[in-house]
Write a protein that holds these residues in place. Sequence first.
Motif, mmCIF file in Angstrom:
data_model
loop_
_atom_site.group_PDB
_atom_site.id
_atom_site.type_symbol
_atom_site.label_atom_id
_atom_site.label_comp_id
_atom_site.label_asym_id
_atom_site.label_seq_id
_atom_site.Cartn_x
_atom_site.Cartn_y
_atom_site.Cartn_z
ATOM 1 N N SER A 1 32.417 89.638 38.281
ATOM 2 C CA SER A 1 33.426 90.278 39.114
ATOM 3 C C SER A 1 32.855 91.452 39.903
ATOM 4 N N ARG A 2 31.883 92.177 39.306
ATOM 5 C CA ARG A 2 31.292 93.295 40.042
ATOM 6 C C ARG A 2 30.520 92.798 41.247
ATOM 7 N N ASP A 3 29.758 91.725 41.066
ATOM 8 C CA ASP A 3 29.037 91.160 42.196
ATOM 9 C C ASP A 3 30.008 90.641 43.254
ATOM 10 N N GLU A 4 31.110 90.044 42.796
ATOM 11 C CA GLU A 4 32.085 89.530 43.740
ATOM 12 C C GLU A 4 32.669 90.663 44.575
ATOM 13 N N ALA A 5 33.002 91.778 43.940
ATOM 14 C CA ALA A 5 33.556 92.913 44.679
ATOM 15 C C ALA A 5 32.551 93.436 45.699
ATOM 16 N N SER A 6 31.279 93.467 45.324
ATOM 17 C CA SER A 6 30.244 93.920 46.254
ATOM 18 C C SER A 6 30.107 92.971 47.435
ATOM 19 N N CYS A 7 30.185 91.671 47.147
ATOM 20 C CA CYS A 7 30.086 90.680 48.214
ATOM 21 C C CYS A 7 31.266 90.771 49.169
ATOM 22 N N ILE A 8 32.461 90.972 48.615
ATOM 23 C CA ILE A 8 33.649 91.092 49.451
ATOM 24 C C ILE A 8 33.535 92.311 50.358
ATOM 25 N N GLU A 9 33.104 93.435 49.786
ATOM 26 C CA GLU A 9 32.948 94.652 50.587
ATOM 27 C C GLU A 9 31.896 94.458 51.672
ATOM 28 N N ALA A 10 30.805 93.795 51.323
ATOM 29 C CA ALA A 10 29.751 93.546 52.303
ATOM 30 C C ALA A 10 30.254 92.645 53.427
ATOM 31 N N ALA A 11 31.021 91.619 53.076
ATOM 32 C CA ALA A 11 31.566 90.707 54.085
ATOM 33 C C ALA A 11 32.523 91.426 55.013
#
Length: 339
Positions: free
Chosen positions: A71-81
């Motif tokens: 989930s932490r990686d997912e949140a980072s990916c969403i923010e990056a996108a």
Amino acid sequence: LEGVSDDDIVVIMLALSQARMFPSSGGCGSVREDEEEQEDEDKVLAVMRPKSRPGGKVVQLEGSSFRASNSRDEASCIEAARMLFWDRLAPRALAGSVQLSLPARVDLLLAFALAWRASPESSRHETARQTAREKLGMILASSLGEAAPLWRAETPDFKTLVRLVAAAGLLEAQSALPLSDIAGNVGDAEDGLGGRTRPVASTATKVSRALEVERFERAVVPHLLLLSLGLHGLGLGAGRLGRGVHTLLDGALCGESASGVPTHEITEAILLLQACGKLGLQEPWTMPLMRRAANDIDRLSRGERRALGSILLDLARGLEGSTTRSLGRQTPKHHPAGS
């Protein structure tokens, strides 16, 4: 982004807005190692991704590009996108919108319509949001003018026409279009702001006057669904055209011919609702689509099952939760398998 054409910038933006800027429905699973299954899933998800246009550089967003392992990686990916979309791609696309073809401009409008709910709300981005509003208003006006032949075509370009109506409606529903002082836009959409109205006034008028529901009798379910969302955003959901599209959708999903709807249309429609932020139990077409997918579970391909599995599970849990809440503390009895 050097060397990437303006058309392909729009391709990237539309792909991001449809799948990469919001949390996944079923949480974030582990990275898949089965390349064959990944390829199968990507084929299904491709129905929500635009294709590269002639003359443009082929842009591919692999299914695992933004896939996260927790989930932490997912949140980072969403923010990056989101930052990629709003800080780098959006200014570039808006600046080059004049050179875009009509289908590309319509896709740009739709990308902003889908991504607007994920736009940064910081004061640093407020100016950018206001600039985007003004630009989107101008792009919409020019697209409506250039799309005039589509309104009258005997064999309409359903994809461009439906996406244009949907983009206008979704943008208006989120107040993502600017107010206009153009007297010609007043019409019947006076809003009590000293004569200032939204461009949606002229858009809704053109749509209601130019389109006949009979032209969409052969449209596929995803096109009808997108058209319905756009009409409701334009305030035309209860009108003649809105009621007609509702009847067509109801017949396709709940009528005698419902069993003949291809599973890929049901899959695309559910993914479309998710991309628009409309996949909730309170939405009118969620339950018919969910029932259709459940009834066709044995006909779904492996990729379609992967694409819909977590979505249907979350919806089922939400339905069970709402039933439990409606019954107070009494928990509904589970039905035996096959009942």
